[in-house]
Design an enzyme around this catalytic site. Structure first.
Site, PDB file in Angstrom:
ATOM      1  N   SER A 144      30.002   4.963   7.829  1.00 42.66           N
ATOM      2  CA  SER A 144      31.021   4.000   7.366  1.00 42.66           C
ATOM      3  C   SER A 144      31.878   4.629   6.281  1.00 42.66           C
ATOM      4  CB  SER A 144      30.333   2.761   6.802  1.00 42.66           C
ATOM      5  OG  SER A 144      31.284   1.875   6.254  1.00 42.66           O
ATOM      6  N   TYR A 157      23.567  -0.821   1.384  1.00 43.87           N
ATOM      7  CA  TYR A 157      24.353  -0.419   2.558  1.00 43.87           C
ATOM      8  C   TYR A 157      25.171   0.846   2.256  1.00 43.87           C
ATOM      9  CZ  TYR A 157      27.707  -0.636   6.425  1.00 43.87           C
ATOM     10  OH  TYR A 157      28.481  -0.334   7.528  1.00 43.87           O
TER      11      TYR A 157
END
Ligand code: NAP
Length: 267
Positions: A144, A157
């Site tokens: 990401s 995350y």
């Protein structure tokens, strides 16, 4: 060197194939002739997708219902993949939590680390020896743009994606010349469902429609990039802007700004 051509015995593995980017990757792979092994926890969704792929593209599609956050449940899958002819591995399953870590469930946070990082590591290490021995293969990992920067209120995350971003790009360097391609998908926001206006998140409301990219577009771009052994693919303008901010802007400056935004995602 190109990716291994699809055969009746080789397989493309897609984790997190029961929705979103993973379902789009499985569909795009099938449209390119690859038979697949679809992995996630929701078996009914996987079975439905597998049936569609068989009917529409005349490929084989196998289903493995596995909780990848559970090391004991993951081990038999890793063993199976190590013994099979895996042409492509898409390490895609991943989850995110929002808000200060102190307020989140520690068990769920650990499971997030296990899924987003350790499972990626395990499955990659399982398929790599076979790919290297065959002199061909492809590993696409869904990291990401969030993995390029510190993100308060999305700490587990962001840190997990920093791990996979770095792991994928490092591995690619080690495997140059072996015939094994390694590409990192590092997107910004990807619209995987049309949101119901009543439940739209702040991201859905704040990001204009023209900035969103679809899971299908992301899958096509990612597999094209893997075929070319690109180091990293960042689809969409917003993803590219996040990527540039994360890689080049001073972290002490970006962290509090982005942290405030992510705090609102937890509310
Ligand atoms: N969408 C975005 O904006 C975006 C942006 C940047 C990066 N990414 C990354 O792209 C990947 C896919 O995201 P997405 O938006 O497509 O997510 P999604 O629609 O929520 O899909 C996540 C997938 O992961 C699977 N999964 C979750 N927990 C699992 C577990 N414990 N064991 C096995 N499978 C599990 C889910 O299946 P089950 O629930 O059936 O198990 C589902 O198939 C993720 O790694 C995500 O971090 C997404």
């Amino acid at each position: 060197m190109s990716l291994p051509a699809p055969t009746s015995s080789n397989r493309a593995v897609v984790t997190g194939a029961s929705s979103g980017i993973g379902a789009a990757l499985a569909t795009e792979l099938a449209s390119r002739g690859y038979s697949s092994i679809l992995v996630a926890r929701r078996g009914e969704r996987l079975a439905e997708l597998a049936e569609q792929l068989r009917e529409r593209y005349r490929v084989q599609a196998e289903v493995r219902v596995v909780d990848l956050a559970d090391a004991a449940a993951r081990a038999p899958l890793a063993d199976e993949l190590a013994g099979r002819d895996i042409a492509i591995l898409c390490n895609n399953a991943g989850i995110a939590t929002f808000g200060p870590v102190t307020g989140l469930d520690p068990t769920a946070e650990r499971a997030q680390v296990e899924l987003n990082t350790v499972a990626v590591h395990d499955l990659t290490l399982a398929v790599l020896p076979g790919m290297v021995a065959r002199g061909a293969g492809g590993i696409l990992t869904s990291g990401s743009a969030a993995g390029n920067m510190p993100i308060p209120n999305n700490a587990t995350y962001a840190a997990s994606k920093a791990f996979v971003n770095t792991f994928s790009e490092s591995l690619r360097g080690e495997l140059l010349g072996t015939g094994v391609h390694v590409t990192l998908l590092a997107p910004g926001p990807v619209r995987t469902d049309v949101p119901d206006p009543a439940d739209a998140s702040i991201v859905d409301r704040m990001v204009p429609d023209s900035f969103w990219i679809s899971a299908e577009y992301t899958a096509t771009l990612s597999l094209d990039a893997l075929a070319r052994n690109k180091m990293r693919v960042v689809p969409g303008i917003l993803g590219k802007a996040m990527s540039a901010a994360g890689q080049y802007a001073p972290r002490a400056l970006t962290a509090p700004i982005i942290g405030r935004f992510y705090r609102s995602l937890a509310e």
